[in-house]
Design a protein around this motif. Structure first.
Motif, PDB file in Angstrom:
ATOM      1  N   ASP A 260       0.950  -1.411   0.061  1.00 55.47           N
ATOM      2  CA  ASP A 260       0.305   0.162   0.042  1.00 55.47           C
ATOM      3  C   ASP A 260       0.870   1.280  -0.440  1.00 55.47           C
ATOM      4  N   ALA A 261       2.029   1.350   0.522  1.00 56.31           N
ATOM      5  CA  ALA A 261       2.587   2.163   1.069  1.00 56.31           C
ATOM      6  C   ALA A 261       3.191   2.641   0.002  1.00 56.31           C
ATOM      7  N   LEU A 262       3.683   1.997  -1.120  1.00 55.31           N
ATOM      8  CA  LEU A 262       4.279   1.641  -2.632  1.00 55.31           C
ATOM      9  C   LEU A 262       3.344   2.038  -3.648  1.00 55.31           C
ATOM     10  N   ARG A 263       1.613   2.389  -3.317  1.00 57.72           N
ATOM     11  CA  ARG A 263       0.834   2.823  -4.023  1.00 57.72           C
ATOM     12  C   ARG A 263       1.178   4.308  -3.694  1.00 57.72           C
ATOM     13  N   VAL A 264       1.693   4.556  -3.009  1.00 56.89           N
ATOM     14  CA  VAL A 264       1.448   6.164  -2.057  1.00 56.89           C
ATOM     15  C   VAL A 264       1.927   6.793  -3.078  1.00 56.89           C
ATOM     16  N   LEU A 265       3.759   6.022  -2.418  1.00 63.90           N
ATOM     17  CA  LEU A 265       4.766   6.240  -3.165  1.00 63.90           C
ATOM     18  C   LEU A 265       4.737   6.255  -4.659  1.00 63.90           C
ATOM     19  N   GLU A 266       4.049   6.391  -5.444  1.00 62.58           N
ATOM     20  CA  GLU A 266       4.049   6.148  -6.696  1.00 62.58           C
ATOM     21  C   GLU A 266       3.361   7.167  -7.386  1.00 62.58           C
ATOM     22  N   THR A 267       2.033   7.449  -6.333  1.00 60.93           N
ATOM     23  CA  THR A 267       1.348   8.498  -7.038  1.00 60.93           C
ATOM     24  C   THR A 267       1.855   9.999  -6.560  1.00 60.93           C
ATOM     25  N   VAL A 268       2.414   9.868  -5.049  1.00 64.54           N
ATOM     26  CA  VAL A 268       3.056  11.477  -4.405  1.00 64.54           C
ATOM     27  C   VAL A 268       4.885  11.471  -5.655  1.00 64.54           C
ATOM     28  N   ALA A 269       5.235   9.888  -6.125  1.00 67.30           N
ATOM     29  CA  ALA A 269       5.535  10.394  -7.770  1.00 67.30           C
ATOM     30  C   ALA A 269       5.918  11.052  -9.412  1.00 67.30           C
ATOM     31  N   ARG A 270       4.467  10.393  -8.848  1.00 67.05           N
ATOM     32  CA  ARG A 270       3.469  11.431 -10.009  1.00 67.05           C
ATOM     33  C   ARG A 270       3.301  12.378 -10.289  1.00 67.05           C
ATOM     34  N   HIS A 271       3.965  13.650  -9.095  1.00 66.50           N
ATOM     35  CA  HIS A 271       3.073  14.400  -8.786  1.00 66.50           C
ATOM     36  C   HIS A 271       4.410  15.722  -7.905  1.00 66.50           C
ATOM     37  N   PRO A 272       5.059  15.798  -8.816  1.00 71.76           N
ATOM     38  CA  PRO A 272       6.607  16.584  -8.617  1.00 71.76           C
ATOM     39  C   PRO A 272       5.827  17.777  -7.513  1.00 71.76           C
ATOM     40  N   THR A 273       5.393  19.039  -7.987  1.00 65.75           N
ATOM     41  CA  THR A 273       4.471  19.800  -7.118  1.00 65.75           C
ATOM     42  C   THR A 273       3.640  19.889  -6.274  1.00 65.75           C
ATOM     43  N   GLY A 274       3.399  18.458  -5.748  1.00 69.65           N
ATOM     44  CA  GLY A 274       2.496  18.280  -4.770  1.00 69.65           C
ATOM     45  C   GLY A 274       1.371  17.617  -5.168  1.00 69.65           C
ATOM     46  N   VAL A 275       0.900  16.628  -4.222  1.00 70.09           N
ATOM     47  CA  VAL A 275      -0.571  16.113  -4.170  1.00 70.09           C
ATOM     48  C   VAL A 275      -0.993  16.174  -2.917  1.00 70.09           C
ATOM     49  N   THR A 276      -2.412  16.460  -3.095  1.00 69.94           N
ATOM     50  CA  THR A 276      -3.475  16.210  -1.726  1.00 69.94           C
ATOM     51  C   THR A 276      -3.943  14.816  -0.787  1.00 69.94           C
ATOM     52  N   GLY A 277      -3.704  15.415  -0.017  1.00 71.95           N
ATOM     53  CA  GLY A 277      -4.552  14.134   0.368  1.00 71.95           C
ATOM     54  C   GLY A 277      -5.539  13.185   0.332  1.00 71.95           C
ATOM     55  N   THR A 278      -6.965  14.042  -0.715  1.00 70.93           N
ATOM     56  CA  THR A 278      -8.244  13.689  -0.641  1.00 70.93           C
ATOM     57  C   THR A 278      -7.497  12.918  -2.204  1.00 70.93           C
ATOM     58  N   GLU A 279      -6.528  14.108  -3.392  1.00 76.42           N
ATOM     59  CA  GLU A 279      -5.888  13.335  -4.492  1.00 76.42           C
ATOM     60  C   GLU A 279      -5.660  11.883  -4.298  1.00 76.42           C
ATOM     61  N   LEU A 280      -4.728  11.590  -3.160  1.00 76.18           N
ATOM     62  CA  LEU A 280      -3.882  10.601  -2.719  1.00 76.18           C
ATOM     63  C   LEU A 280      -5.484   8.993  -2.370  1.00 76.18           C
ATOM     64  N   ALA A 281      -5.805   9.829  -1.722  1.00 77.40           N
ATOM     65  CA  ALA A 281      -7.434   8.330  -1.539  1.00 77.40           C
ATOM     66  C   ALA A 281      -7.876   8.358  -2.623  1.00 77.40           C
ATOM     67  N   ARG A 282      -8.718   9.293  -3.722  1.00 79.18           N
ATOM     68  CA  ARG A 282      -8.789   8.737  -4.608  1.00 79.18           C
ATOM     69  C   ARG A 282      -7.931   7.709  -5.412  1.00 79.18           C
ATOM     70  N   ARG A 283      -6.840   8.375  -5.763  1.00 73.42           N
ATOM     71  CA  ARG A 283      -6.321   7.387  -6.557  1.00 73.42           C
ATOM     72  C   ARG A 283      -5.284   6.268  -6.360  1.00 73.42           C
ATOM     73  N   THR A 284      -5.148   6.037  -4.619  1.00 70.95           N
ATOM     74  CA  THR A 284      -5.042   5.065  -4.239  1.00 70.95           C
ATOM     75  C   THR A 284      -5.378   4.241  -3.380  1.00 70.95           C
ATOM     76  N   ARG A 285      -6.709   4.346  -3.358  1.00 74.38           N
ATOM     77  CA  ARG A 285      -8.438   3.397  -2.971  1.00 74.38           C
ATOM     78  C   ARG A 285      -7.869   3.258  -1.554  1.00 74.38           C
ATOM     79  N   LEU A 286      -7.359   4.657  -0.619  1.00 73.24           N
ATOM     80  CA  LEU A 286      -7.041   3.731   0.433  1.00 73.24           C
ATOM     81  C   LEU A 286      -7.886   4.812   1.612  1.00 73.24           C
ATOM     82  N   GLY A 287      -8.481   3.472   2.693  1.00 74.82           N
ATOM     83  CA  GLY A 287      -9.836   5.048   3.423  1.00 74.82           C
ATOM     84  C   GLY A 287      -8.948   5.896   4.032  1.00 74.82           C
ATOM     85  N   GLY A 288      -9.537   6.821   4.405  1.00 72.47           N
ATOM     86  CA  GLY A 288      -8.740   7.714   5.230  1.00 72.47           C
ATOM     87  C   GLY A 288      -7.671   7.296   6.223  1.00 72.47           C
TER      88      GLY A 288
END
Length: 252
Positions: free
Chosen positions: A16-44
């Motif tokens: 699950d952490a790798l999924r989060v890191l992959e999403t963060v890495a694709r957003h070099p200017t920053g990604v919000t928690g809401t967007e992370l939750a949507r893209r990784t489909r992980l609960g809050g």
């Protein structure tokens, strides 16, 4: 040699952490928690816990506006330049934190080319390393880390190891029967820590949990003086719950 084990909770956390890191890495200017939750489909709650761990390990940084970007540790491990050195340093920081959280010496061990190898450890005042009076390569039948590694092999892999390293008696508690040892290894649930209750050395108790990354079996282990044996199971559970960062570092 074939690895045979069920994925443990730290394995799922690392994935699950790798999924989060992959999403963060694709957003070099920053990604919000809401967007992370949507893209990784992980609960809050799950995402919050993973982000806390990733920030602590230096893999993610939170900017003043609340968005998340890749941290320095991720950049170091993602670079081909001196990656091995960076990985070793990252693992050592994690092992040091684990040592402090469990109050015991902690060991990282891998099964490499048919042999048990302790690759790194963290000890400290009042938390001494085990006196390796018999080479760990030849005493897997008696140590918690050795039994954890053997338990991740298939039956043929276990028999092959025991054919090369005879199960000799190290203390009165050591299992020397191949049949008995193989039976215990087969019955050991992968999610339950493996224990060594003075089987390797009188005066020391140990526990180990599996952390398999890739094709090599691995484990985290801890040791305690026998007078602290009452803390062993709780310390082992803590070690297991906090093993994900080690798996994550090995997987990046």
């Amino acid at each position: 040699m074939t690895l045979t084990h069920e994925p443990t909770a730290p394995y799922h956390s690392a994935q699950d952490a790798l999924r989060v890191l992959e999403t963060v890495a694709r957003h070099p200017t920053g990604v919000t928690g809401t967007e992370l939750a949507r893209r990784t489909r992980l609960g809050g709650e799950r995402l919050t816990g993973l982000l806390r761990m990733l920030r602590r390990e230096g893999y993610v940084e939170q900017l003043t506006d609340g968005t998340h970007v890749a941290g320095e540790a991720l950049a170091r491990l993602g670079s081909a330049h001196r990656r091995d050195q960076a990985l070793r340093a990252q693992l050592q920081r994690t092992l040091d934190r684990l040592r402090d959280s469990v109050g015991a010496a902690v060991y990282l061990s891998r099964y490499v080319d048919g042999e048990v190898k302790v690759t790194q450890y963290a000890a400290g005042p009042g938390m001494p390393v085990v006196n390796e009076w018999v080479d760990f390569r030849h005493s897997a039948h008696a140590t918690a880390l050795g039994k954890s590694l053997l338990g991740q092999l298939d039956h043929n892999g276990r028999r092959d190891h025991l054919s090369r390293h005879r199960a000799v008696r190290l203390t009165s508690r050591t299992i020397t029967s191949d049949r008995q040892l193989l039976s215990r290894l087969a019955a050991q649930p992968p999610t339950v820590p493996v224990l060594d209750l003075q089987e390797y050395a009188i005066g020391t108790v140990c526990a180990a949990v599996p952390i398999t990354a890739g094709s090599a079996a691995g484990c985290l282990a801890l040791s305690l003086p026998v007078e602290h044996a009452h803390r062993l199971r709780q310390a082992a559970d803590t070690l297991n719950r906090n093993a994900a960062p080690v798996l994550l570092s090995l997987a990046i």
